[in-house]
Design an enzyme around this catalytic site. Structure first.
Site, PDB file in Angstrom:
ATOM      1  CG  HIS A 142      -1.577   1.363   1.422  1.00  0.00           C
ATOM      2  ND1 HIS A 142      -2.707   1.698   0.708  1.00  0.00           N
ATOM      3  CD2 HIS A 142      -1.268   2.435   2.192  1.00  0.00           C
ATOM      4  CE1 HIS A 142      -3.072   2.940   1.053  1.00  0.00           C
ATOM      5  NE2 HIS A 142      -2.216   3.401   1.940  1.00  0.00           N
ATOM      6  CB  CYS A 176      -3.351   2.639  -2.712  1.00  0.00           C
ATOM      7  SG  CYS A 176      -2.465   1.079  -2.489  1.00  0.00           S
TER       8      CYS A 176
END
Length: 162
Positions: A40, A110
């Site tokens: 992430h 993301c």
């Protein structure tokens, strides 16, 4: 508020392993190939961390996500884009390209957002080990088996970010 006459603002990439080390330990036996982590990312600029997820574009204090402190921080360069223009850009892409409806775990996530934001701010890309990871996973038999199940997961956000 920054304007074009002020000095350059640093831009950093915060990288988090959402598997908390499990990918490193178990990937070879599950996927048949080693992967270092399940990444992430968020872009830190103007003393704020920006990221994209199932609720759209969001922000927090640097390192303030539910993932805690990043595993790695990469200096991407600096930007001279004024903060107000940056905020306008976020508003526009938050209503179009990075609208919460368009989130896809493997293809528009993301890391896609961090990559686009890094290019907008600095002209630099984020590391390929991050952007190539979904295709690496999907290229395995287990990834192919997992994809239909994950595609059926629907995210219903309560906060729609920018």
């Amino acid at each position: 508020m920054a304007d074009s006459t002020e000095s350059a603002v640093p831009v950093r990439l915060h990288i988090y392993d959402i598997s908390r080390g499990m990918a490193r330990t178990l990937s070879q036996s599950i996927l048949g190939k080693y992967i270092e982590g399940i990444w992430h990312t968020g872009i830190v600029v103007y003393n704020e961390e920006y990221f994209f997820g199932g609720s759209g574009i969001d922000s927090c204090v640097p390192g303030g996500t539910i993932l805690g402190q990043p595993n790695e921080v990469i200096e991407l360069g600096s930007t001279q884009i004024p903060r107000d223009l940056f905020q306008q850009y976020l508003q526009e892409v938050g209503q179009t390209e990075f609208n919460w409806h368009k989130y896809d775990l493997f293809h528009h996530n993301c890391n896609t957002f961090s990559s686009e934001l890094a290019k907008f701010l600095t002209g630099n890309n984020i590391p390929a080990k991050i952007t190539d990871l979904p295709e690496e996973v999907l290229s395995t038999p287990f990834g192919q088996m997992l994809k239909p199940m994950l595609d059926n997961l629907k995210v219903h956000p309560t906060n729609r970010g920018f």
